[in-house]
Design a protein around this motif. Structure first.
Motif, PDB file in Angstrom:
ATOM      1  N   GLY A 235      38.454-112.570  84.335  1.00 26.37           N
ATOM      2  CA  GLY A 235      39.470-112.233  85.322  1.00 26.37           C
ATOM      3  C   GLY A 235      40.703-113.105  85.287  1.00 26.37           C
ATOM      4  N   LYS A 236      40.850-113.920  84.233  1.00 22.92           N
ATOM      5  CA  LYS A 236      41.983-114.844  84.178  1.00 22.92           C
ATOM      6  C   LYS A 236      43.198-114.257  83.457  1.00 22.92           C
ATOM      7  CE  LYS A 236      39.219-119.076  84.422  1.00 22.92           C
ATOM      8  NZ  LYS A 236      38.870-120.373  83.770  1.00 22.92           N
ATOM      9  N   ARG A 237      42.968-113.252  82.623  1.00 21.89           N
ATOM     10  CA  ARG A 237      44.069-112.709  81.822  1.00 21.89           C
ATOM     11  C   ARG A 237      44.126-111.192  81.968  1.00 21.89           C
ATOM     12  NH1 ARG A 237      45.923-116.717  78.539  1.00 21.89           N
ATOM     13  NH2 ARG A 237      47.280-115.247  77.450  1.00 21.89           N
ATOM     14  N   VAL A 238      45.321-110.656  81.775  1.00 24.11           N
ATOM     15  CA  VAL A 238      45.527-109.213  81.737  1.00 24.11           C
ATOM     16  C   VAL A 238      46.092-108.871  80.359  1.00 24.11           C
ATOM     17  CG1 VAL A 238      46.804-107.264  82.695  1.00 24.11           C
ATOM     18  CG2 VAL A 238      45.919-109.046  84.216  1.00 24.11           C
ATOM     19  N   VAL A 239      45.462-107.922  79.684  1.00 23.85           N
ATOM     20  CA  VAL A 239      45.893-107.508  78.357  1.00 23.85           C
ATOM     21  C   VAL A 239      46.565-106.149  78.446  1.00 23.85           C
ATOM     22  CG1 VAL A 239      43.683-106.410  77.745  1.00 23.85           C
ATOM     23  CG2 VAL A 239      45.188-107.268  75.927  1.00 23.85           C
ATOM     24  N   PHE A 240      47.590-105.907  77.624  1.00 22.72           N
ATOM     25  CA  PHE A 240      48.314-104.633  77.617  1.00 22.72           C
ATOM     26  C   PHE A 240      49.052-104.498  76.293  1.00 22.72           C
ATOM     27  CE2 PHE A 240      50.567-107.960  79.929  1.00 22.72           C
ATOM     28  CZ  PHE A 240      51.807-108.026  79.307  1.00 22.72           C
ATOM     29  N   TYR A 241      49.629-103.331  76.052  1.00 18.32           N
ATOM     30  CA  TYR A 241      50.434-103.142  74.843  1.00 18.32           C
ATOM     31  C   TYR A 241      51.911-103.263  75.187  1.00 18.32           C
ATOM     32  CZ  TYR A 241      51.448 -98.319  76.384  1.00 18.32           C
ATOM     33  OH  TYR A 241      51.876 -97.220  77.085  1.00 18.32           O
ATOM     34  N   GLU A 242      52.706-103.658  74.202  1.00 19.88           N
ATOM     35  CA  GLU A 242      54.157-103.710  74.332  1.00 19.88           C
ATOM     36  C   GLU A 242      54.788-102.858  73.240  1.00 19.88           C
ATOM     37  OE1 GLU A 242      55.255-107.979  76.420  1.00 19.88           O
ATOM     38  OE2 GLU A 242      55.485-107.755  74.239  1.00 19.88           O
ATOM     39  N   LEU A 243      55.723-101.995  73.644  1.00 19.30           N
ATOM     40  CA  LEU A 243      56.334-101.024  72.738  1.00 19.30           C
ATOM     41  C   LEU A 243      57.820-100.941  73.047  1.00 19.30           C
ATOM     42  CD1 LEU A 243      55.781 -98.612  70.680  1.00 19.30           C
ATOM     43  CD2 LEU A 243      55.530 -97.178  72.706  1.00 19.30           C
ATOM     44  N   PRO A 244      58.701-100.955  72.038  1.00 11.89           N
ATOM     45  CA  PRO A 244      60.122-100.742  72.324  1.00 11.89           C
ATOM     46  C   PRO A 244      60.333 -99.446  73.092  1.00 11.89           C
ATOM     47  CG  PRO A 244      59.840-101.476  70.059  1.00 11.89           C
ATOM     48  CD  PRO A 244      58.464-101.206  70.600  1.00 11.89           C
ATOM     49  N   VAL A 245      61.233 -99.458  74.053  1.00 12.41           N
ATOM     50  CA  VAL A 245      61.442 -98.298  74.912  1.00 12.41           C
ATOM     51  C   VAL A 245      61.769 -97.055  74.090  1.00 12.41           C
ATOM     52  CG1 VAL A 245      62.933 -97.330  76.713  1.00 12.41           C
ATOM     53  CG2 VAL A 245      62.104 -99.681  76.911  1.00 12.41           C
ATOM     54  N   GLU A 246      62.616 -97.173  73.089  1.00 13.94           N
ATOM     55  CA  GLU A 246      62.978 -96.009  72.267  1.00 13.94           C
ATOM     56  C   GLU A 246      61.759 -95.414  71.578  1.00 13.94           C
ATOM     57  OE1 GLU A 246      65.208 -93.006  70.573  1.00 13.94           O
ATOM     58  OE2 GLU A 246      65.803 -94.418  72.153  1.00 13.94           O
ATOM     59  N   ASP A 247      60.775 -96.245  71.236  1.00 11.17           N
ATOM     60  CA  ASP A 247      59.588 -95.750  70.542  1.00 11.17           C
ATOM     61  C   ASP A 247      58.628 -94.983  71.450  1.00 11.17           C
ATOM     62  OD1 ASP A 247      60.372 -96.593  68.086  1.00 11.17           O
ATOM     63  OD2 ASP A 247      58.961 -98.256  67.907  1.00 11.17           O
ATOM     64  N   THR A 248      58.878 -94.954  72.760  1.00 11.11           N
ATOM     65  CA  THR A 248      58.029 -94.123  73.619  1.00 11.11           C
ATOM     66  C   THR A 248      58.292 -92.637  73.369  1.00 11.11           C
ATOM     67  OG1 THR A 248      59.595 -94.179  75.485  1.00 11.11           O
ATOM     68  CG2 THR A 248      57.909 -95.905  75.388  1.00 11.11           C
ATOM     69  N   TRP A 249      59.429 -92.315  72.745  1.00 12.54           N
ATOM     70  CA  TRP A 249      59.675 -90.946  72.282  1.00 12.54           C
ATOM     71  C   TRP A 249      58.925 -90.699  70.979  1.00 12.54           C
ATOM     72  CZ3 TRP A 249      60.553 -86.067  71.987  1.00 12.54           C
ATOM     73  CH2 TRP A 249      61.119 -85.487  70.855  1.00 12.54           C
ATOM     74  N   ALA A 250      59.052 -91.619  70.037  1.00 13.42           N
ATOM     75  CA  ALA A 250      58.378 -91.448  68.746  1.00 13.42           C
ATOM     76  C   ALA A 250      56.866 -91.387  68.913  1.00 13.42           C
ATOM     77  CB  ALA A 250      58.758 -92.595  67.812  1.00 13.42           C
ATOM     78  N   ALA A 251      56.315 -92.152  69.845  1.00 12.89           N
ATOM     79  CA  ALA A 251      54.860 -92.253  70.002  1.00 12.89           C
ATOM     80  C   ALA A 251      54.209 -90.934  70.362  1.00 12.89           C
ATOM     81  CB  ALA A 251      54.523 -93.300  71.058  1.00 12.89           C
TER      82      ALA A 251
END
Length: 612
Positions: A235-251
């Motif tokens: 419960g000490k850390r939170v993990v997530f992904y990071e993606l350039p905003v423009e790539d949310t279209w490509a994804a």
């Protein structure tokens, strides 16, 4: 002007938020009329389980009902998931034991309920819902009492209502004292292509908050898309992904996803220390601590697609989606989706109980005798006609590899069909397109324009003497009216206008206009060029307006309520959040007609001549 526009957007937003799903003023008598609509989303989705190394794969449920977005309870005894088994488009939360027994429905609302997570003690569920606010918010359900309470819909957490304001992917801390989530609150409506495109990209931040709505705190950096948070076992850390905003279209585009790159990072809740757990190319999404040291994640697109781990050992290749691991890390549950085309007239969930909602291929248009014409985008983008129920289908004009046949429209006498033929969407930049006409039986094809500038999306005047269409090019854009008798062309508008539709009574032409910093709205204009009127004013996109047969109402697709999930998690879609609305011809009385997780558009009511 900016202040006025924002004020109008706020007022419209408040009005729409107060409105329930539409009900007709005068309920139909006898057989229910049919509302046809297009939907961009998976046609099937099934949940699977496997050992963490991919062995012993099996289906979770004996029968599927478009099931997705599963996750384990903290004790491993339950799996919660979203299902549309009550009707395609209408999503609710269910739970089931990992052996597939004791299936139980937890929510029962016409709103979208999705992305559920069980509390560590199993007594509560946090989930995303469009109930009450219409935008995606996080709610809490007490399983025993069935009481539902707001979390992010609280005023202290809500962002600017004229901007994106969705809340997604909630996750409980192991001690139950915090909920992490992703949100695009207080970000901007921004088109893809660095702001120039129609489809919106998405900036997301990672937040934590106590279950009572206090202690809101942002963990992630600004100016990037950070999504799908999960907690470390301690419960000490939170993990997530990071993606350039423009790539949310490509994804979310299958041809572009392999070119997008994201990384898996975690943040220490106490110190803010940031750790990058991956490096290099590849679209890495939906991470979860499988052990205290190893993180599992989804590798989306490209040759290494599937489930992967940061220790570089076990991999599970394939096109699965939404992986979630058991608390001990020994098992993983995920979904397999199918985008096989839907059947014409497939039943969909009807939010308005006075109507039957059914699926149609794109650009539906009815002749007075009830014959339906569509662009066969599910197959090859040719022009086909059929009976209103989808039977007796005939192809009347065939598309080619380089040219599609878009937006067919019946002549008022039902004997001819006008349509656009050539390059549209992204290919319009390199391909020409022309307006054509063909007889009802496919004979006597005629070119009505020469293809330069790119022309298309025709609509007939009620007297059958004229056709309005749009042109697009570097030096020439807007709406044109072609007189079929003398071939003279009238310039109606010169702005970035598209999708014209002549009202059945002939008095108005509706269309979509791009204006004011890449905003798209519905306008009307008289055929003589007078009385230009803007009907929608929200900063989200509004388009694809269709007249009802009495010319008193318009139905259209709007993005006013924003994304229903993290954009990068969608597949094979352009703008995954359009809902269908209706309004009066003057823009008043806006009402919502659909509330699904998918892109709904192109509504048309089957005329009486086409009903059984």
């Amino acid at each position: 002007m900016t202040i006025l526009k924002n004020t109008c957007a706020l007022l419209i937003g408040l009005l729409l938020r107060a409105a329930a799903i539409a009900q007709p003023t005068t309920p139909p008598v006898g057989e229910k009329p049919v509302l046809l609509m297009n939907r961009i989303g998976p046609s099937a989705s099934e949940l699977y389980m496997a050992n963490a190394d991919g062995s012993n794969e099996r289906k979770l449920l004996a029968t599927s009902g478009l099931d997705y977005h599963a996750s384990y309870s903290g004790n491993g005894q339950w799996i919660v998931f979203t299902s549309e088994r009550n009707g395609l488009g209408q999503a609710d939360i269910y739970r089931v034991h990992p052996d597939g027994t004791a299936l139980e429905r937890l929510t029962d609302s016409p709103a979208l309920d999705d992305q559920a997570a069980l509390s560590p003690d199993g007594s509560k569920v946090t989930f995303v819902s469009t109930r009450e606010m219409h935008t995606a918010n996080i709610w809490l359900l007490d399983i025993k009492s069935k009481k539902v309470t707001k979390l992010t819909a609280l005023p202290a957490i809500q962002g600017d209502s004229t901007k994106p304001n969705g809340f997604f992917r909630p996750s409980w801390s192991p001690d139950g004292k915090w909920i992490a989530f992703a949100s695009d609150r207080n970000t901007q409506w921004l088109g893809h292509g660095n702001g120039a495109g129609w489809e919106h990209v998405q900036e997301l931040g990672i937040y934590v908050v106590h279950p009572d709505g206090t202690g809101l705190r942002k963990l992630s950096q600004a100016g990037i898309c950070s999504g799908s948070p999960k907690w470390s076992p301690d419960g000490k850390r939170v993990v997530f992904y990071e993606l350039p905003v423009e790539d949310t279209w490509a994804a979310r585009r299958p041809n572009l996803a392999p070119k997008a790159t994201s990384q898996i990072v975690s943040v220490d809740l106490a110190t803010g220390q940031r750790t990058e757990h991956t490096a290099g190319p590849g679209l890495k999404l939906m991470p979860q601590f499988v052990t205290a040291e190893t993180i599992g994640y989804l590798a989306k697109g490209g040759p290494n697609a599937g489930i992967a781990y940061t220790n570089g050992k076990a991999t599970l290749p394939g096109a699965m989606r939404s992986p979630a691991w058991s608390p001990d890390g020994s098992h993983v549950v995920y979904e397999k989706v199918d985008f096989t085309h839907r059947q014409q007239n497939q039943p969909l969930y009807s939010w308005d109980t006075h109507y039957d909602y059914r699926y149609t291929d794109v650009f539906p248009n009815f002749a007075k005798d009830g014959k339906l014409v569509v662009t066969d985008k599910d197959f090859d983008s040719s022009i086909s006609i059929m009976d209103a129920d989808g039977s007796n289908k005939q192809k009347v004009y065939t598309a080619t590899r380089s040219s599609v046949a878009f937006a067919p429209a019946w002549s008022p006498d039902g004997q001819r069909i006008a349509f656009g033929f050539g390059g549209y969407l992204q290919s319009r930049k390199t391909n020409g397109a022309k307006v054509m006409m063909v007889n009802r039986d496919g004979s006597n094809p005629q070119d009505l324009t020469d293809g330069l500038p790119n022309s298309g999306f025709p609509s007939w005047s009620p007297d059958g003497q004229r056709i309005v269409y749009r042109v697009w090019g570097e030096k020439d854009s807007g709406l044109r009216i072609l007189n079929l008798n003398d071939k003279l062309v009238q310039v109606l508008t010169t702005e970035y206008d598209n999708l014209p539709f002549w009202s059945p009574d002939g008095s108005l032409i509706s269309f979509t206009r791009k204006h004011d910093d890449n905003n798209f709205d519905i306008f009307t204009i008289r055929p003589d060029g007078t009385n230009l009127r803007q009907l929608t004013t929200t900063p989200a996109n509004d388009a694809h307006a269709y007249w009802t047969a009495d010319s008193k109402h318009l139905m259209w697709s709007s993005g006013i309520y924003g994304f229903k999930d993290e954009a990068a998690l969608y597949d094979n879609t352009f703008q995954p959040y359009g809902a269908i609305f209706s309004m009066n011809a003057d823009g008043s009385d806006k009402r919502q007609l659909t509330d699904s997780a998918w892109e709904d558009s192109m509504p048309v009511v089957v005329p009486k001549a086409g009903q059984p």
